[in-house]
Design an enzyme around this catalytic site. Structure first.
Site, PDB file in Angstrom:
ATOM      1  N   PHE A 154       0.858  -1.197   0.000  1.00 51.68           N
ATOM      2  CA  PHE A 154       0.000   0.000   0.000  1.00 51.68           C
ATOM      3  C   PHE A 154       0.885   1.236   0.000  1.00 51.68           C
ATOM      4  O   PHE A 154       1.721   1.413   0.884  1.00 51.68           O
ATOM      5  CB  PHE A 154      -0.897   0.012   1.243  1.00 51.68           C
ATOM      6  N   GLY A 155       0.695   2.108  -0.997  1.00 53.08           N
ATOM      7  CA  GLY A 155       1.422   3.377  -1.081  1.00 53.08           C
ATOM      8  C   GLY A 155       0.498   4.531  -0.752  1.00 53.08           C
ATOM      9  O   GLY A 155      -0.634   4.588  -1.248  1.00 53.08           O
ATOM     10  N   TYR A 156       0.967   5.458   0.099  1.00 51.24           N
ATOM     11  CA  TYR A 156       0.125   6.601   0.499  1.00 51.24           C
ATOM     12  C   TYR A 156       0.852   7.931   0.307  1.00 51.24           C
ATOM     13  O   TYR A 156       0.266   8.989   0.552  1.00 51.24           O
ATOM     14  CB  TYR A 156      -0.312   6.451   1.976  1.00 51.24           C
ATOM     15  N   GLY A 157       2.134   7.878  -0.092  1.00 50.76           N
ATOM     16  CA  GLY A 157       2.916   9.097  -0.307  1.00 50.76           C
ATOM     17  C   GLY A 157       3.505   9.050  -1.704  1.00 50.76           C
ATOM     18  O   GLY A 157       2.792   8.848  -2.691  1.00 50.76           O
ATOM     19  N   GLU A 165      13.043   3.504   0.965  1.00 48.89           N
ATOM     20  CA  GLU A 165      12.313   3.951   2.163  1.00 48.89           C
ATOM     21  C   GLU A 165      13.167   3.833   3.433  1.00 48.89           C
ATOM     22  O   GLU A 165      12.631   3.747   4.531  1.00 48.89           O
ATOM     23  CB  GLU A 165      11.024   3.123   2.313  1.00 48.89           C
TER      24      GLU A 165
END
Ligand code: SIN
Length: 178
Positions: A12-15, A87
């Site tokens: 899940f990517g949110y940025g 990351e």
């Protein structure tokens, strides 16, 4: 790092993982996670700032009833070699449940920068965050580019992210008056 990697493997990517997709994936679809909010509370020493002058990037903060919209990618485990390097500045992998737009759910991996990591900056007003972002840049480019690209990607996803959009408004005013 979480030991158990769910199979099939979803990320899940949110940025920046929403809009900067420099990794291979098998499938991609919008998703959301419950109980987390996106906040510009993480420092960036290696992408949008430097160790001497960190920029500000997003992390997730636990908040009951909150919903964070982002993009889910089905990947193969070897992709973590690249993602863990990208990351590396304070983020760890956590396993969370995602909810897809058709209502189906799956457990998957998300990168979270928890309070206490060496680059964590914590809360500030949206005006302060905008001023900080306006003044920051690093090897991946201007910090403002990270914010503007994220805001645009969230609009495309139909996300009502008041925090990101408030910072975007402040930042546009600062950029226009510079
Ligand atoms: C993410 O996008 O999911 C993590 C934070 C970032 O790389 O901006």
């Amino acid at each position: 790092m979480s030991e158990a990697v769910p199979v099939p493997l979803w990320l899940f990517g949110y940025g920046s993982l929403i809009y900067k997709v420099d990794f291979p994936y098998l499938q991609r679809q919008p998703a959301q996670i419950h109980g987390w909010v996106r906040r510009f509370w993480q420092g960036s020493h290696d992408h949008r700032g430097t160790p001497q002058a960190p920029g500000r990037v997003v992390t997730l903060v636990a908040q009951a009833e909150a919903v964070c919209r982002g993009m889910a990618y089905r990947i193969t485990p070897d992709v973590f070699a690249h993602l863990d390097h990208r990351e590396k500045n304070g983020y760890v992998r956590e396993v969370v449940e995602f909810c897809f737009d058709d209502g189906s759910r799956v457990d998957g991996v998300v990168y979270v920068a928890n309070p206490g990591n060496e680059a964590f900056l914590g809360a500030a007003s949206e005006g302060e965050i905008a001023r900080h972002i306006a003044a920051s840049a690093g090897p991946s480019g201007a910090n403002s580019e990270y914010l503007f690209k994220l805001a645009e990607a969230l609009r495309e996803l139909g996300s009502e992210d008041a925090h990101v959009f408030a910072i975007e408004r402040e930042l546009r005013t600062l950029v226009a008056s510079a």
